[in-house]
Scaffold this motif. Structure first.
Motif, PDB file in Angstrom:
ATOM      1  N   SER A 364       0.816  -1.218   0.000  1.00 13.05           N
ATOM      2  CA  SER A 364       0.000   0.000   0.000  1.00 13.05           C
ATOM      3  C   SER A 364       0.849   1.267   0.000  1.00 13.05           C
ATOM      4  O   SER A 364       0.527   2.247   0.686  1.00 13.05           O
ATOM      5  N   CYS A 365       1.927   1.260  -0.751  1.00  7.68           N
ATOM      6  CA  CYS A 365       2.709   2.479  -0.930  1.00  7.68           C
ATOM      7  C   CYS A 365       2.199   3.121  -2.220  1.00  7.68           C
ATOM      8  O   CYS A 365       2.428   2.590  -3.313  1.00  7.68           O
ATOM      9  N   PRO A 366       1.465   4.226  -2.158  1.00 11.86           N
ATOM     10  CA  PRO A 366       0.779   4.767  -3.335  1.00 11.86           C
ATOM     11  C   PRO A 366       1.731   5.093  -4.480  1.00 11.86           C
ATOM     12  O   PRO A 366       2.701   5.819  -4.296  1.00 11.86           O
ATOM     13  N   ALA A 367       1.414   4.551  -5.639  1.00  9.51           N
ATOM     14  CA  ALA A 367       2.254   4.801  -6.811  1.00  9.51           C
ATOM     15  C   ALA A 367       2.268   6.273  -7.186  1.00  9.51           C
ATOM     16  O   ALA A 367       3.198   6.749  -7.847  1.00  9.51           O
ATOM     17  N   SER A 368       1.230   7.007  -6.753  1.00  8.66           N
ATOM     18  CA  SER A 368       1.150   8.437  -7.078  1.00  8.66           C
ATOM     19  C   SER A 368       2.064   9.296  -6.212  1.00  8.66           C
ATOM     20  O   SER A 368       2.277  10.473  -6.485  1.00  8.66           O
ATOM     21  N   SER A 369       2.616   8.710  -5.157  1.00  8.10           N
ATOM     22  CA  SER A 369       3.459   9.473  -4.240  1.00  8.10           C
ATOM     23  C   SER A 369       4.925   9.395  -4.650  1.00  8.10           C
ATOM     24  O   SER A 369       5.444   8.315  -4.950  1.00  8.10           O
ATOM     25  N   GLN A 370       5.600  10.524  -4.624  1.00 10.84           N
ATOM     26  CA  GLN A 370       7.034  10.557  -4.911  1.00 10.84           C
ATOM     27  C   GLN A 370       7.821   9.720  -3.905  1.00 10.84           C
ATOM     28  O   GLN A 370       8.887   9.197  -4.228  1.00 10.84           O
ATOM     29  N   LEU A 371       7.288   9.593  -2.705  1.00  9.67           N
ATOM     30  CA  LEU A 371       7.975   8.799  -1.687  1.00  9.67           C
ATOM     31  C   LEU A 371       8.066   7.325  -2.070  1.00  9.67           C
ATOM     32  O   LEU A 371       8.928   6.612  -1.560  1.00  9.67           O
ATOM     33  N   CYS A 372       7.187   6.878  -2.940  1.00  5.65           N
ATOM     34  CA  CYS A 372       7.142   5.449  -3.273  1.00  5.65           C
ATOM     35  C   CYS A 372       7.946   5.107  -4.523  1.00  5.65           C
ATOM     36  O   CYS A 372       7.847   3.998  -5.053  1.00  5.65           O
ATOM     37  N   LEU A 373       8.740   6.043  -5.001  1.00  6.15           N
ATOM     38  CA  LEU A 373       9.596   5.784  -6.158  1.00  6.15           C
ATOM     39  C   LEU A 373      11.006   5.470  -5.692  1.00  6.15           C
ATOM     40  O   LEU A 373      11.507   6.077  -4.740  1.00  6.15           O
ATOM     41  N   PRO A 374      11.699   4.520  -6.345  1.00  9.49           N
ATOM     42  CA  PRO A 374      11.204   3.661  -7.420  1.00  9.49           C
ATOM     43  C   PRO A 374      10.235   2.599  -6.881  1.00  9.49           C
ATOM     44  O   PRO A 374      10.042   2.496  -5.669  1.00  9.49           O
ATOM     45  N   SER A 375       9.662   1.813  -7.783  1.00  7.84           N
ATOM     46  CA  SER A 375       8.671   0.814  -7.391  1.00  7.84           C
ATOM     47  C   SER A 375       9.281  -0.229  -6.459  1.00  7.84           C
ATOM     48  O   SER A 375      10.509  -0.377  -6.379  1.00  7.84           O
ATOM     49  N   GLN A 376       8.415  -0.946  -5.750  1.00  5.46           N
ATOM     50  CA  GLN A 376       8.866  -1.928  -4.767  1.00  5.46           C
ATOM     51  C   GLN A 376       9.555  -3.134  -5.443  1.00  5.46           C
ATOM     52  O   GLN A 376       9.450  -3.344  -6.643  1.00  5.46           O
ATOM     53  N   LYS A 377      10.298  -3.884  -4.631  1.00  6.38           N
ATOM     54  CA  LYS A 377      10.986  -5.070  -5.131  1.00  6.38           C
ATOM     55  C   LYS A 377       9.968  -6.112  -5.637  1.00  6.38           C
ATOM     56  O   LYS A 377       8.810  -6.121  -5.194  1.00  6.38           O
ATOM     57  N   PRO A 378      10.406  -6.987  -6.523  1.00  6.23           N
ATOM     58  CA  PRO A 378       9.504  -8.056  -6.963  1.00  6.23           C
ATOM     59  C   PRO A 378       9.041  -8.903  -5.780  1.00  6.23           C
ATOM     60  O   PRO A 378       9.795  -9.150  -4.827  1.00  6.23           O
ATOM     61  N   THR A 379       7.801  -9.354  -5.836  1.00  6.40           N
ATOM     62  CA  THR A 379       7.225 -10.164  -4.757  1.00  6.40           C
ATOM     63  C   THR A 379       8.057 -11.408  -4.482  1.00  6.40           C
ATOM     64  O   THR A 379       8.220 -11.835  -3.325  1.00  6.40           O
TER      65      THR A 379
END
Length: 392
Positions: A364-379
């Protein structure tokens, strides 16, 4: 008539004595050293418009007024007899530093920064008993730092950064009791930290090959130390509580090393700490994010990125952001999981923090938030770390 002539002679004598003195006054040995310095530099690296280009030894170096000769680079004592400061312009003079510099015994400042001097640093510089500032920054000096330089009892500022110096730091470094600023960054120095000068305020040793652990004995008695820059070395082991509690410490950079843990479970009282900025990024630190780091009242910047931290982001970190204290928070590149506090992504106080939570295992780290860049690690990566699951 004779009386009138005598009166005219007296007036002429008085007028001449009031004129600036241009006769040679500089100690001959000082002039000899200046000549040797210029002679040691390749002529094709001395531009006519540069300081050295104006050095014309048919004129006394310390004579006044200076209009066409020695227009810069040299400062002299009030009686115009001794050279007290040698500061060359940064125009890439190329040559070796003559050991004869040591004969300028009244020198308080030697600054040859941002040129192309090469070869070893003369050990004879240790004879400059009155030297307060020594800067050879951004040249091509090689070899070791002469241990004899630790005899410079008057030295306040030392800057050998951006050279190609090798070997160990002098073990007698602590004898530089007057030193407040030392920058030896961007060299090729090796070995561990010896005991440091007791009155240091600013310490910079980044981008070398220093190794070993941080020992309390190296920092013993450093009650005035405000800034420590040890990034991009090979330090290992734990960063322990005593380091965070150095009395006057305001900011430190230990990034890009091989530290493996932060041991501050029993940190003690931090209410009087002045610590503002901590950078421990790009190490090998494992475990949970230290909650105690949120107890420092002045903490404004915290960087723990690209380590091996796991578990959730502590609620205490969000509280630090929400009270407008913590302004920079970089946690990206770890294995953090769970749901980060929602307040980080609200339009309220949490939105004012700069940083990144990206490339973790967060939910639940919003993709729209700059804080959540880059995307999360692969599951798949996260499940492997957490034994088949990605959340507590």
């Amino acid at each position: 008539m004779l009386n009138l002539l005598l009166l005219l002679l007296l007036c002429l004598s008085s007028f001449l004595s009031s004129l600036p003195q241009v006769q040679s006054a500089t100690l001959p040995s000082d002039i000899y050293v200046l000549k040797a310095l210029k002679a040691s530099i390749k002529p094709n690296s001395i531009s006519p418009w540069s300081c050295l280009g104006s050095w014309n030894f048919s004129i006394d170096p310390c004579s006044l007024p200076r209009r066409t000769s020695f227009i810069c680079g040299v400062s002299c004592s009030p009686d115009s007899t001794r050279v007290t400061s040698l500061v060359l312009d940064p125009v890439r003079y190329s040559g070796t530093l003559t050991p004869l510099i040591s004969q300028l015994t009244q020198l308080t400042q030697l600054d040859l920064s941002e040129n192309s001097f090469y070869g070893p640093i003369p050990s004879s510089l240790s004879s400059l008993a009155k030297l307060e500032t020594l800067s050879l920054r951004s040249n091509f000096f090689t070899g070791t730092i002469p241990s004899s330089l630790t005899k410079l009892a008057s030295l306040v500022s030392l800057d050998f950064s951006n050279n190609a110096l090798t070997g160990l730091l002098p073990v007698t470094l602590s004898s530089l009791s007057g030193l407040t600023t030392m920058d030896l960054s961007f060299n090729k120095l090796t070995g561990s930290l010896p005991k440091l000068p007791p009155n240091l305020v600013n310490l910079a040793l980044k981008a070398n090959s220093l190794s070993g652990s941080l020992s309390p004995s190296s920092f013993q008695g450093l009650t005035q130390l405000e800034v420590v820059e040890l990034g991009a070395n090979r330090f290992t082991g734990a960063v322990q509580a005593w380091f965070f509690l150095i009395p006057s410490l305001q900011q430190f950079d230990l990034s890009n090393n091989s530290f493996t843990s932060i041991e501050i479970q029993k940190l003690g009282n931090t209410k009087n700490s002045n610590l503002v900025a901590v950078d421990l990024g790009f190490n090998r630190i494992e475990g949970y994010l230290p909650v105690n780091l949120a107890t420092f009242p002045q903490m404004a910047s915290l960087t723990l990125r690209y380590n091996r931290f796991r578990g959730p982001i502590p609620w205490e970190y969000y509280k630090k952001v929400s009270n407008q204290s913590l302004r920079r928070l970089f946690l990206d590149g770890n294995f953090l999981n769970g749901k980060p506090p929602a307040g980080f992504f609200s339009t309220g106080s949490g939105s004012s923090v700069a940083g990144s939570f990206g490339y973790n295992c967060l939910e639940s780290c919003p993709a729209s938030s700059q804080l959540c860049l880059p995307s999360q690690k692969p599951t798949s990566v996260c499940r492997k770390v957490y034994g088949g699951r990605t959340s507590p």
